[in-house]
Design a protein around this motif. Structure first.
Motif, PDB file in Angstrom:
ATOM      1  N   ARG A   1      84.962 -13.990  -4.315  1.00  0.00           N
ATOM      2  CA  ARG A   1      85.951 -13.191  -3.593  1.00  0.00           C
ATOM      3  C   ARG A   1      86.863 -12.483  -4.600  1.00  0.00           C
ATOM      4  O   ARG A   1      87.386 -13.116  -5.511  1.00  0.00           O
ATOM      5  CB  ARG A   1      86.776 -14.094  -2.686  1.00  0.00           C
ATOM      6  CG  ARG A   1      87.779 -13.357  -1.860  1.00  0.00           C
ATOM      7  CD  ARG A   1      88.579 -14.346  -0.993  1.00  0.00           C
ATOM      8  NE  ARG A   1      89.599 -13.642  -0.270  1.00  0.00           N
ATOM      9  CZ  ARG A   1      89.417 -13.041   0.886  1.00  0.00           C
ATOM     10  NH1 ARG A   1      88.233 -13.059   1.448  1.00  0.00           N
ATOM     11  NH2 ARG A   1      90.401 -12.420   1.491  1.00  0.00           N
TER      12      ARG A   1
ATOM     13  N   GLY B   1      86.860  -9.680   0.390  1.00  0.00           N
ATOM     14  CA  GLY B   1      87.838  -8.647   0.048  1.00  0.00           C
ATOM     15  C   GLY B   1      87.158  -7.440  -0.568  1.00  0.00           C
ATOM     16  O   GLY B   1      85.935  -7.377  -0.677  1.00  0.00           O
ATOM     17  N   TYR B   2      87.975  -6.487  -0.960  1.00  0.00           N
ATOM     18  CA  TYR B   2      87.464  -5.290  -1.616  1.00  0.00           C
ATOM     19  C   TYR B   2      87.250  -5.578  -3.096  1.00  0.00           C
ATOM     20  O   TYR B   2      88.060  -6.228  -3.733  1.00  0.00           O
ATOM     21  CB  TYR B   2      88.453  -4.134  -1.471  1.00  0.00           C
ATOM     22  CG  TYR B   2      88.598  -3.676  -0.045  1.00  0.00           C
ATOM     23  CD1 TYR B   2      87.699  -2.780   0.489  1.00  0.00           C
ATOM     24  CD2 TYR B   2      89.625  -4.172   0.761  1.00  0.00           C
ATOM     25  CE1 TYR B   2      87.812  -2.361   1.807  1.00  0.00           C
ATOM     26  CE2 TYR B   2      89.751  -3.759   2.076  1.00  0.00           C
ATOM     27  CZ  TYR B   2      88.844  -2.858   2.589  1.00  0.00           C
ATOM     28  OH  TYR B   2      88.953  -2.456   3.880  1.00  0.00           O
ATOM     29  N   ARG B   3      86.175  -5.077  -3.648  1.00  0.00           N
ATOM     30  CA  ARG B   3      85.919  -5.195  -5.079  1.00  0.00           C
ATOM     31  C   ARG B   3      86.572  -3.985  -5.735  1.00  0.00           C
ATOM     32  O   ARG B   3      86.186  -2.855  -5.479  1.00  0.00           O
ATOM     33  CB  ARG B   3      84.416  -5.188  -5.344  1.00  0.00           C
ATOM     34  CG  ARG B   3      84.069  -5.587  -6.753  1.00  0.00           C
ATOM     35  CD  ARG B   3      82.607  -5.804  -6.878  1.00  0.00           C
ATOM     36  NE  ARG B   3      82.266  -6.958  -6.036  1.00  0.00           N
ATOM     37  CZ  ARG B   3      81.412  -7.895  -6.386  1.00  0.00           C
ATOM     38  NH1 ARG B   3      80.795  -7.804  -7.524  1.00  0.00           N
ATOM     39  NH2 ARG B   3      81.154  -8.909  -5.596  1.00  0.00           N
TER      40      ARG B   3
ATOM     41  N   THR C   1      86.880 -12.198  -9.955  1.00  0.00           N
ATOM     42  CA  THR C   1      86.534 -12.829  -8.687  1.00  0.00           C
ATOM     43  C   THR C   1      86.654 -14.333  -8.829  1.00  0.00           C
ATOM     44  O   THR C   1      86.487 -14.883  -9.915  1.00  0.00           O
ATOM     45  CB  THR C   1      85.101 -12.480  -8.238  1.00  0.00           C
ATOM     46  OG1 THR C   1      84.194 -12.909  -9.242  1.00  0.00           O
ATOM     47  CG2 THR C   1      84.928 -10.999  -7.990  1.00  0.00           C
TER      48      THR C   1
ATOM     49  N   ASN D   1      93.496  -6.896  -0.052  1.00  0.00           N
ATOM     50  CA  ASN D   1      92.914  -8.178  -0.446  1.00  0.00           C
ATOM     51  C   ASN D   1      93.904  -9.320  -0.243  1.00  0.00           C
ATOM     52  O   ASN D   1      93.534 -10.392   0.221  1.00  0.00           O
ATOM     53  CB  ASN D   1      92.448  -8.148  -1.902  1.00  0.00           C
ATOM     54  CG  ASN D   1      91.131  -7.430  -2.062  1.00  0.00           C
ATOM     55  OD1 ASN D   1      90.424  -7.169  -1.098  1.00  0.00           O
ATOM     56  ND2 ASN D   1      90.801  -7.091  -3.297  1.00  0.00           N
TER      57      ASN D   1
END
Length: 81
Positions: free
Chosen positions: A69, A37-39, A65, A25
């Motif tokens: 994001r 990005g990745y959660r 977030t 991220n």
């Protein structure tokens, strides 16, 4: 998919993948700010705290977030007495 927490989990089996995703991220934020990005999330049975094999207590949660994001996430860990 969240990183699963359960009693007896190796703490590094949780923190390694979370760290890799957080690093990805950070890289995406610096090089491709429009890319999502990745959660990052962890989950445990009944959303309860679990004790790792080394005695560290881990709790589930998800990354905050900003504008939809994912942002940097710090896992919650408290050592057991």
């Amino acid at each position: 998919m969240p990183v699963m927490l359960y009693d007896g989990v190796e703490a590094l089996d949780v923190t390694r993948p979370v760290g890799v995703l957080a690093g990805a991220n950070a890289y995406l934020a610096a090089t491709a700010p429009r890319q999502p990005g990745y959660r990052i999330a962890t989950a445990s049975p009944g959303r309860s705290a679990v004790e790792s094999l080394s005695g560290v207590t881990l709790t589930g949660g998800s990354a905050p977030t900003v504008g939809g994001r994912p942002r940097k996430w710090t896992p919650t860990a408290v050592t057991s007495p």
